[in-house]
Structure formats: structure tokens, C-alpha cells
Scaffold this active site. Structure first.
Site, short mmCIF file in Angstrom:
data_model
loop_
_atom_site.label_atom_id
_atom_site.label_comp_id
_atom_site.label_asym_id
_atom_site.label_seq_id
_atom_site.Cartn_x
_atom_site.Cartn_y
_atom_site.Cartn_z
N HIS A 143 0.83 -1.20 0.00
CA HIS A 143 0.00 0.00 0.00
C HIS A 143 0.87 1.26 0.00
O HIS A 143 2.08 1.21 0.23
CB HIS A 143 -0.93 0.02 1.21
CG HIS A 143 -0.22 0.16 2.52
ND1 HIS A 143 0.50 -0.87 3.10
CD2 HIS A 143 -0.09 1.22 3.38
CE1 HIS A 143 1.01 -0.47 4.24
NE2 HIS A 143 0.69 0.81 4.44
N ASP A 145 0.72 5.08 1.88
CA ASP A 145 0.03 5.70 3.00
C ASP A 145 -0.90 6.83 2.55
O ASP A 145 -0.54 7.65 1.70
CB ASP A 145 1.05 6.27 4.00
CG ASP A 145 1.77 5.19 4.79
OD1 ASP A 145 1.23 4.06 4.87
OD2 ASP A 145 2.86 5.47 5.32
N HIS A 293 4.81 0.03 0.30
CA HIS A 293 5.50 -0.76 1.32
C HIS A 293 4.58 -1.84 1.88
O HIS A 293 3.36 -1.79 1.74
CB HIS A 293 6.08 0.12 2.43
CG HIS A 293 5.08 0.98 3.15
ND1 HIS A 293 4.56 2.14 2.62
CD2 HIS A 293 4.49 0.84 4.37
CE1 HIS A 293 3.71 2.69 3.48
NE2 HIS A 293 3.65 1.91 4.54
N ARG A 308 5.76 6.27 14.02
CA ARG A 308 5.91 6.89 12.70
C ARG A 308 5.43 8.32 12.72
O ARG A 308 4.42 8.64 13.37
CB ARG A 308 5.10 6.10 11.66
CG ARG A 308 5.38 6.49 10.21
CD ARG A 308 4.33 5.95 9.28
NE ARG A 308 3.07 6.69 9.40
CZ ARG A 308 1.91 6.25 8.94
NH1 ARG A 308 1.82 5.07 8.35
NH2 ARG A 308 0.82 6.98 9.08
#
Length: 317
Positions: A143, A145, A293, A308
Site C-alpha cells: 500500500h 500511506d 511498502h 511513525r
């Protein structure tokens, strides 16, 4: 005695190979186009950092740089150049505090918040805490983000604070290489096309309606190009993903589903990928415009704790 009469050659046709059908898009063998940078890109030596490639087209470990404070202009320039050339940068044993991690990322732009993710020490820090009792989320799928945003994140900085004894790797794929290797007829179909992205398919697997309904107005469906142009390198990038792309505009459902299934599979090609095995305190900094990723969920029942921060981006074109 009977003497056999030779059969004319015309009566003994040459053997032929039987027909065998390969499903459309089901096989690709041979050499791939593996360009790490644009054809007109001028590569220069690095004088302030050490760049150690981890893959052919994507992924490099960066050494000899201190991330705990502001970067000197010359160091920032080289890091940014490496970021554009390698798409994901790895820093071993950085061991940054959440505040230092956010400060490092802010040197590339303002940070965004995400109400759909668990909060860390501040609204800008998202926490992914996976243990034996955690619900498996945001793993085992290729996917990009937050493509459900009108302006998806430019990049992200992820740090592993607790690492399982084995497993828990993350993989990235270069979507410029994925586009480069599409057949010409597929490129002709998708160049100029747009697709709809929506947060609901990617999150309804984990959250109930009571969590998602209040966010519908904040995150309405948006359209993005199927092939976006990188705003800094100028490269064409395949920009659809399994989690958030629902359909291609102007196509009927069956045609759109078939084409999207083919396009999202391109991230699965090993030649376009790099795989990173984490140690505690490692950091990965990736270009969310140019990559997909995949977080590998193979460490149950052990714990994996990551934090993150995401850098706000611009509207894809």
C-alpha cells in the site's frame, strides 16, 4: 521379398507444438528495465554522508550522519538527493526520542496527523504496537500511506522501538520501475486516467462503523491520477494500491477490477523491491510518492513496537 515404397515428405508433416493458453497478464519472463534515477539525472559523489546501496533500484543505508539535531545545509542537500535517488533510506541504531524523530522529519516539511491511527507521545506521532493480544492491522498488504487524502503524505519516518527476535521485516517497492516495465498497451490505457481512493476499504477491516462514520466528511473519496508524476524527479509512477484505490473512473466495474488487479500486482515483482530487517532503534525514511511498502506479519506472538511521523504532501498530478 516386398520392398517398401518411401512416403513422400509432403505426407509426413513436421510436428507442431500444441496450443497452451497463458492467462492474460499471468507471465512475464526476461530482463526488466531497472533505472534507479531518471535518464537525464546527473549523479554526483557524496562528500558528507556515506551511502550503502541495499538494492538495485531502491533502498540505501546512510552512515556517518547525526540525526539528533538540525542538519547542516550541505548534509541536508545530500540526504535529500539520496532520498530522491534511492526512495527509502535506512539509519541503523539512530535511537531518536519521539521529539527528535519529529524534528528530523520536519526538516522536509510540516507533519500531518491521522485520527485513524493510535497516538504516540503527540498527535504527530502514530504508534503501531503489535503483540500477542493485538488486533492484526496495517500489515501483509502492499500500500501507499493515506492516498485517501486530497494531498497524500510526501514521506514518512518510522522507528522500531521494540523488535521481535525474528521476523517483522518491512519491504518497499519502486513504483517508477513498476511503471517503466508495463507493456506499452497498458501504459496507453492508463496514462491520463484517474482512480478513486477512499479510506473506508483500508480501515473497515479493523474498525466498526461507529469509528468510521464520523470521519466520512473529513475524508471524502478523492480522485488521483493512475500514473502520477514525481514533483521533484519528473518520473512517472504507478499510483494505485490495494488498500485505498476502489475503481478507475470511466470503466465498468469488471473492467476496472481486472485492470486494477493487474496494476497492483506490479509491486510484487522482486526486482523492484528492497527488504529491511530491523534492529531496535533503526529508522527508515521513505518517499511515499514513489514507493509502496509491506509490513511482514510473521512474528506472532512476539511484540513489535514502531512509531511513525508523516510529512504532509501535495496534490498528485
Amino acid at each position: 521379398m516386398t520392398i517398401a515404397t518411401p512416403t513422400p515428405a509432403s505426407e509426413n508433416p513436421a510436428p507442431t507444438l500444441r496450443e497452451a493458453r497463458v492467462p492474460e497478464g499471468g507471465m512475464f519472463e526476461g530482463r526488466r528495465v531497472l533505472r534507479r534515477v531518471p535518464e537525464d539525472w546527473t549523479e554526483r559523489p557524496y562528500e558528507h554522508i556515506t551511502v550503502v546501496p541495499q538494492g538495485r533500484v531502491i533502498g540505501a543505508e546512510i552512515r556517518d550522519v547525526d540525526l539528533t539535531g538540525p542538519l547542516a545545509p550541505a548534509v541536508f542537500e545530500e540526504l535529500n538527493r539520496a532520498f530522491l535517488e534511492w526512495k527509502v533510506l535506512f539509519f541503523r541504531g539512530a535511537d531518536l526520542t519521539p521529539e527528535q524523530q519529529a524534528a528530523f522529519a520536519k526538516q522536509w516539511g510540516p507533519l500531518e496527523t491521522n485520527p485513524l491511527l493510535a497516538r504516540g507521545s503527540s498527535d504527530e506521532v502514530a504508534r503501531f504496537d503489535k503483540g500477542s493480544s493485538a488486533v492484526p492491522t496495517f500489515e501483509n498488504v502492499w500500500h501507499v500511506d493515506v492516498t485517501f487524502r486530497e494531498r497524500p503524505a510526501m514521506g514518512a519516518v518510522l522507528q522500531l522501538r521494540e523488535v521481535p527476535p525474528v521476523g517483522g521485516d518491512t519491504m518497499w517497492a519502486d513504483m517508477a520501475a513498476a511503471y517503466d516495465n508495463l507493456p506499452d498497451e497498458v501504459k496507453a490505457r492508463i496514462d491520463g486516467a484517474t482512480a478513486v481512493h477512499d479510506f473506508i476499504p483500508g480501515f473497515r477491516r479493523f474498525y466498526g462503523d461507529e469509528k468510521l462514520i464520523p470521519l466520512q466528511d473529513e475524508f471524502p473519496p478523492v480522485e488521483h491520477p493512475v500514473v502520477r508524476t514525481h514533483p521533484e524527479t519528473g518520473r512517472k509512477l504507478l499510483f494505485v494500491n490495494t488498500s485505498f484505490t476502489t475503481h478507475i473512473v470511466g470503466m465498468d466495474r469488471e473492467e476496472s477490477d481486472r485492470l486494477l488487479a493487474y496494476l497492483v500486482r506490479q509491486a510484487h515483482t522482486p526486482e523492484f523491491q528492497v527488504r529491511f530487517s530491523w534492529r531496535q532503534g533503526d529508522i527508515a525514511f521513505w518517499d511515499n510518492r514513489a514507493t509502496q511498502h509491506y509490513a511482514v506479519d510473521d512474528y506472532f506472538p512476539h511484540r513489535r513496537l514502531a512509531e511513525r511521523v508523516a510529512i504532509a504532501g501535495d496534490r498528485p498530478f
